[in-house]
Write a protein that holds these residues in place. Structure first.
Motif, PDB file in Angstrom:
ATOM      1  N   MET A   1       0.850  -1.201   0.000  1.00 50.68           N
ATOM      2  CA  MET A   1       0.000   0.000   0.000  1.00 50.68           C
ATOM      3  C   MET A   1       0.885   1.251   0.000  1.00 50.68           C
ATOM      4  O   MET A   1       1.865   1.331   0.714  1.00 50.68           O
ATOM      5  CB  MET A   1      -0.896   0.021   1.248  1.00 50.68           C
ATOM      6  N   ASN A   2       0.546   2.211  -0.828  1.00 46.26           N
ATOM      7  CA  ASN A   2       1.289   3.456  -0.894  1.00 46.26           C
ATOM      8  C   ASN A   2       0.723   4.406   0.151  1.00 46.26           C
ATOM      9  O   ASN A   2      -0.364   4.965   0.017  1.00 46.26           O
ATOM     10  CB  ASN A   2       1.168   4.058  -2.298  1.00 46.26           C
ATOM     11  N   PHE A   3       1.506   4.631   1.227  1.00 48.71           N
ATOM     12  CA  PHE A   3       1.026   5.477   2.327  1.00 48.71           C
ATOM     13  C   PHE A   3       1.085   6.960   2.009  1.00 48.71           C
ATOM     14  O   PHE A   3       0.522   7.774   2.745  1.00 48.71           O
ATOM     15  CB  PHE A   3       1.840   5.196   3.597  1.00 48.71           C
ATOM     16  N   ASP A   4       1.733   7.343   0.883  1.00 51.76           N
ATOM     17  CA  ASP A   4       1.860   8.756   0.566  1.00 51.76           C
ATOM     18  C   ASP A   4       0.508   9.418   0.305  1.00 51.76           C
ATOM     19  O   ASP A   4       0.389  10.649   0.364  1.00 51.76           O
ATOM     20  CB  ASP A   4       2.758   8.939  -0.665  1.00 51.76           C
ATOM     21  N   PHE A   6      -1.803   9.558   2.237  1.00 49.91           N
ATOM     22  CA  PHE A   6      -2.240  10.224   3.470  1.00 49.91           C
ATOM     23  C   PHE A   6      -1.660  11.628   3.625  1.00 49.91           C
ATOM     24  O   PHE A   6      -2.088  12.389   4.503  1.00 49.91           O
ATOM     25  CB  PHE A   6      -1.838   9.391   4.693  1.00 49.91           C
ATOM     26  N   ASP A   7      -0.701  12.005   2.743  1.00 54.01           N
ATOM     27  CA  ASP A   7      -0.075  13.312   2.892  1.00 54.01           C
ATOM     28  C   ASP A   7      -1.057  14.464   2.652  1.00 54.01           C
ATOM     29  O   ASP A   7      -0.856  15.574   3.151  1.00 54.01           O
ATOM     30  CB  ASP A   7       1.111  13.453   1.921  1.00 54.01           C
ATOM     31  N   ASP A   8      -2.072  14.207   1.871  1.00 55.87           N
ATOM     32  CA  ASP A   8      -3.054  15.268   1.578  1.00 55.87           C
ATOM     33  C   ASP A   8      -4.176  15.337   2.610  1.00 55.87           C
ATOM     34  O   ASP A   8      -5.050  16.202   2.499  1.00 55.87           O
ATOM     35  CB  ASP A   8      -3.651  15.038   0.186  1.00 55.87           C
ATOM     36  N   PHE A   9      -4.133  14.442   3.599  1.00 53.17           N
ATOM     37  CA  PHE A   9      -5.177  14.443   4.630  1.00 53.17           C
ATOM     38  C   PHE A   9      -4.920  15.558   5.659  1.00 53.17           C
ATOM     39  O   PHE A   9      -3.782  15.868   5.993  1.00 53.17           O
ATOM     40  CB  PHE A   9      -5.222  13.103   5.365  1.00 53.17           C
ATOM     41  N   ILE A  16       2.570   2.313  12.423  1.00 51.25           N
ATOM     42  CA  ILE A  16       3.632   1.531  13.059  1.00 51.25           C
ATOM     43  C   ILE A  16       3.525   0.080  12.574  1.00 51.25           C
ATOM     44  O   ILE A  16       2.459  -0.374  12.120  1.00 51.25           O
ATOM     45  CB  ILE A  16       3.526   1.582  14.594  1.00 51.25           C
ATOM     46  N   ASP A  17       4.644  -0.618  12.694  1.00 50.88           N
ATOM     47  CA  ASP A  17       4.639  -2.034  12.302  1.00 50.88           C
ATOM     48  C   ASP A  17       4.395  -2.903  13.522  1.00 50.88           C
ATOM     49  O   ASP A  17       4.072  -2.382  14.611  1.00 50.88           O
ATOM     50  CB  ASP A  17       5.962  -2.392  11.612  1.00 50.88           C
ATOM     51  N   SER A  18       4.565  -4.186  13.370  1.00 48.11           N
ATOM     52  CA  SER A  18       4.277  -5.124  14.456  1.00 48.11           C
ATOM     53  C   SER A  18       5.242  -4.974  15.626  1.00 48.11           C
ATOM     54  O   SER A  18       4.953  -5.420  16.742  1.00 48.11           O
ATOM     55  CB  SER A  18       4.319  -6.556  13.931  1.00 48.11           C
ATOM     56  N   LYS A  19       6.388  -4.352  15.381  1.00 50.84           N
ATOM     57  CA  LYS A  19       7.356  -4.127  16.459  1.00 50.84           C
ATOM     58  C   LYS A  19       7.145  -2.761  17.136  1.00 50.84           C
ATOM     59  O   LYS A  19       7.973  -2.328  17.917  1.00 50.84           O
ATOM     60  CB  LYS A  19       8.781  -4.201  15.900  1.00 50.84           C
ATOM     61  N   PHE A  20       6.053  -2.112  16.741  1.00 50.74           N
ATOM     62  CA  PHE A  20       5.715  -0.796  17.287  1.00 50.74           C
ATOM     63  C   PHE A  20       6.737   0.271  16.907  1.00 50.74           C
ATOM     64  O   PHE A  20       6.945   1.241  17.616  1.00 50.74           O
ATOM     65  CB  PHE A  20       5.543  -0.862  18.808  1.00 50.74           C
ATOM     66  N   GLU A  21       7.364   0.045  15.737  1.00 53.57           N
ATOM     67  CA  GLU A  21       8.257   1.058  15.200  1.00 53.57           C
ATOM     68  C   GLU A  21       7.488   1.902  14.197  1.00 53.57           C
ATOM     69  O   GLU A  21       6.699   1.393  13.402  1.00 53.57           O
ATOM     70  CB  GLU A  21       9.452   0.392  14.501  1.00 53.57           C
ATOM     71  N   LYS A  22       7.695   3.218  14.258  1.00 51.31           N
ATOM     72  CA  LYS A  22       6.992   4.097  13.329  1.00 51.31           C
ATOM     73  C   LYS A  22       7.623   3.963  11.955  1.00 51.31           C
ATOM     74  O   LYS A  22       8.823   4.165  11.770  1.00 51.31           O
ATOM     75  CB  LYS A  22       7.070   5.543  13.819  1.00 51.31           C
ATOM     76  N   ILE A  23       6.786   3.675  10.953  1.00 54.40           N
ATOM     77  CA  ILE A  23       7.296   3.488   9.599  1.00 54.40           C
ATOM     78  C   ILE A  23       6.787   4.565   8.643  1.00 54.40           C
ATOM     79  O   ILE A  23       7.259   4.661   7.507  1.00 54.40           O
ATOM     80  CB  ILE A  23       6.920   2.098   9.051  1.00 54.40           C
ATOM     81  N   TYR A  24       5.811   5.410   9.197  1.00 49.94           N
ATOM     82  CA  TYR A  24       5.306   6.475   8.323  1.00 49.94           C
ATOM     83  C   TYR A  24       4.595   7.530   9.176  1.00 49.94           C
ATOM     84  O   TYR A  24       3.963   7.228  10.190  1.00 49.94           O
ATOM     85  CB  TYR A  24       4.322   5.914   7.284  1.00 49.94           C
ATOM     86  N   GLU A  25       4.727   8.752   8.700  1.00 47.38           N
ATOM     87  CA  GLU A  25       3.922   9.843   9.259  1.00 47.38           C
ATOM     88  C   GLU A  25       3.613  10.808   8.133  1.00 47.38           C
ATOM     89  O   GLU A  25       4.456  11.060   7.266  1.00 47.38           O
ATOM     90  CB  GLU A  25       4.644  10.568  10.386  1.00 47.38           C
ATOM     91  N   ASN A  26       2.389  11.317   8.107  1.00 42.97           N
ATOM     92  CA  ASN A  26       2.035  12.237   7.022  1.00 42.97           C
ATOM     93  C   ASN A  26       2.476  13.650   7.362  1.00 42.97           C
ATOM     94  O   ASN A  26       2.997  13.923   8.460  1.00 42.97           O
ATOM     95  CB  ASN A  26       0.539  12.148   6.686  1.00 42.97           C
ATOM     96  N   LYS A  27       2.300  14.558   6.395  1.00 41.20           N
ATOM     97  CA  LYS A  27       2.766  15.938   6.577  1.00 41.20           C
ATOM     98  C   LYS A  27       2.086  16.611   7.772  1.00 41.20           C
ATOM     99  O   LYS A  27       2.716  17.392   8.487  1.00 41.20           O
ATOM    100  CB  LYS A  27       2.503  16.728   5.309  1.00 41.20           C
ATOM    101  N   ALA A  28       0.820  16.333   7.952  1.00 41.72           N
ATOM    102  CA  ALA A  28       0.092  16.961   9.061  1.00 41.72           C
ATOM    103  C   ALA A  28       0.694  16.555  10.404  1.00 41.72           C
ATOM    104  O   ALA A  28       0.880  17.388  11.298  1.00 41.72           O
ATOM    105  CB  ALA A  28      -1.392  16.581   9.003  1.00 41.72           C
ATOM    106  N   PHE A  29       1.013  15.246  10.553  1.00 44.78           N
ATOM    107  CA  PHE A  29       1.606  14.793  11.806  1.00 44.78           C
ATOM    108  C   PHE A  29       3.009  15.355  11.968  1.00 44.78           C
ATOM    109  O   PHE A  29       3.420  15.739  13.071  1.00 44.78           O
ATOM    110  CB  PHE A  29       1.637  13.267  11.872  1.00 44.78           C
ATOM    111  N   SER A  30       3.753  15.417  10.872  1.00 43.58           N
ATOM    112  CA  SER A  30       5.120  15.925  10.931  1.00 43.58           C
ATOM    113  C   SER A  30       5.166  17.382  11.379  1.00 43.58           C
ATOM    114  O   SER A  30       6.165  17.838  11.938  1.00 43.58           O
ATOM    115  CB  SER A  30       5.803  15.789   9.558  1.00 43.58           C
ATOM    116  N   SER A  31       4.086  18.122  11.119  1.00 46.08           N
ATOM    117  CA  SER A  31       4.071  19.538  11.452  1.00 46.08           C
ATOM    118  C   SER A  31       3.845  19.792  12.945  1.00 46.08           C
ATOM    119  O   SER A  31       4.006  20.923  13.404  1.00 46.08           O
ATOM    120  CB  SER A  31       2.981  20.253  10.650  1.00 46.08           C
TER     121      SER A  31
END
Length: 444
Positions: A1-4, A6-9, A16-31
């Motif tokens: 799945m292309n998580f990008d 979510f950048d326009d949301f 996060i993955d099964s190890k509870f590591e963050k693997i993606y954050e969108n622009k809104a969260f990054s801000s």
């Protein structure tokens, strides 16, 4: 799945993955300034509860977090509800302020039908919201104000202006109270009146205090005024006493001696009256007085005061005993009877045809004394002034008499009212507290 995608949301999203590591954050969260702190707090809450809906509060920000499972990943969607939460907090704060305010607050529609009252109003009037909901404020009208008073209120408010005034209203238990009201319209975004708000403060105690202060000022003025009168009258009475003493030393007939004694007695009464003027504001030498017996014992004296041509009728319906100074009760009857006499003489030639009626009866724990005459009466435009200091309609009057009577009656917790019609007569109605009633009195 292309998580990008979510950048326009607008929502803040991280994955996060099964190890509870963050693997993606969108622009809104990054801000977000505190995104790592927020991330840690959300994971902590999720590990504790494993709920798919979390409420997280960080640094005065409030987030509603939805947790969605996608394959072996967790997608966290944050909805910043800080503004909504602050609005709710402010709403509850404002609601607490309105309900805890020491004033009554009422909101009605444009027609005056009640939509809301606060607890201050309930405490002030005894009416609950259920008692008044959907009803018109006229339910607590006392009848003290005319239609024009209310018309002015409504004309002012419906014109978009603020109205400020006072009401004498009736509580749920029937007792009267005075409130000062500020009434104003509430507008919608289009400038149309949608509701009307009234803020009411019970000022009954303040009015009583104000009345007492005014009365105290009047007493001070009265003391100075009557002090001057008493001084002049005292000089005259001193001459009368000296003349009586001289005449008593001479050898006159028995009839003349009786007349001299009567003159001496009346001068003594007047002397006591003059002395009492100096202490008009004091309650001293209070004794138990049977009001009916008092009238019986003083009837001959009062008949001479008013003159032989005026008829006096006395009707005692009960024998009441109260606590009052003898001097004060003398002043009350002397002033009222002299006023009645003068009104009758103004109407009738030498008082012929004049009648004074004195009626005494009990009402609850009070004695009612009514003294009426068929004299000239008092014009309606003067009725509000007759108890004022120095007001008189007589050329030789001082304007002290009725002021003294009202002052004395109110000292004992009583009231005095007057009714009058020109050319028909006047009735003064006094109410004084009693301590007990008895079966018989001398007037029976």
């Amino acid at each position: 799945m292309n998580f990008d995608l979510f950048d326009d949301f607008n929502e803040h999203i991280f994955i996060i993955d099964s190890k509870f590591e963050k693997i993606y954050e969108n622009k809104a969260f990054s801000s977000l300034k505190n995104k790592e702190k927020i991330f840690d707090e959300i994971l902590k809450k999720y590990n504790e509860r494993k709920n798919k809906l979390l409420n997280v509060s960080i640094d005065r920000h409030f987030y509603r977090v939805k947790v969605n499972i996608y394959q072996d990943k967790l997608i966290f969607e944050l909805d910043d509800r800080t503004g909504i939460n602050q609005f709710v907090e402010k709403f509850f704060t404002l609601n607490a302020i309105i309900n805890q305010a020491p004033v009554g607050i009422i909101i009605t529609d444009k027609n005056g039908n009640i939509n809301f009252v606060n607890r201050g109003f309930e405490k002030m009037t005894g009416f609950s919201f259920n008692d008044v909901s959907g009803k018109n404020p006229r339910i607590w009208k006392s009848g003290e104000h005319d239609k024009e008073y209310y018309k002015n209120l409504w004309d002012t408010v419906l014109a978009g202006e603020k109205w400020v005034g006072e009401f004498v209203n009736r509580k749920k238990d029937g007792s009267l109270y005075i409130d000062r009201s500020v009434i104003f319209p509430i507008f919608d975004s289009m400038g149309e009146i949608i509701e009307i708000c009234a803020i009411k403060q019970d000022i009954t105690e303040m009015k009583i205090l104000e009345k007492n202060l005014i009365q105290n000022e009047k007493n001070i003025t009265l003391g100075r005024f009557v002090g001057n009168i008493a001084h002049d009258m005292k000089n005259i009475l001193t001459g009368m006493f000296s003349l009586c003493d001289y005449l008593k030393s001479k050898d006159f007939s028995d009839d003349v001696k009786v007349m001299i004694e009567q003159i001496y007695k009346y001068a003594n009464v007047m002397n006591e009256f003059v002395l009492s003027l100096k202490d008009i504001g004091k309650k001293e030498n209070i004794i138990k007085i049977n009001f009916c017996d008092y009238i019986y014992e003083n009837k001959d004296f009062y008949r001479r005061i008013i003159g032989k041509n005026i008829k006096i009728n006395v009707d005692c319906k009960c024998a009441c005993v109260g606590l009052i100074s003898k001097t004060h009760i003398d002043q009350i009857f002397l002033n009222l009877l002299v006023n009645a006499r003068d009104a009758i003489f103004e109407k009738f030639n030498e008082g012929n045809g004049g009648i004074i009626n004195i009626s005494i009866y009990c009402l609850n724990d009070n004695i009612i004394i009514e003294l009426s005459d068929n004299g000239c009466g008092i014009p309606e435009e003067l009725m509000d002034k007759i108890f004022s200091l120095s007001f008189t309609t007589k050329d030789d009057g001082t304007g002290v008499g009725l002021f003294i009577v009202k002052n004395i009656v109110e000292q004992y917790g009583g009231t005095i009212e007057v009714e009058s019609k020109v050319d028909e007569g006047t009735t003064f109605r006094l109410m004084l507290p009693i301590i007990y009633t008895i079966d018989k009195c001398k007037c029976n």
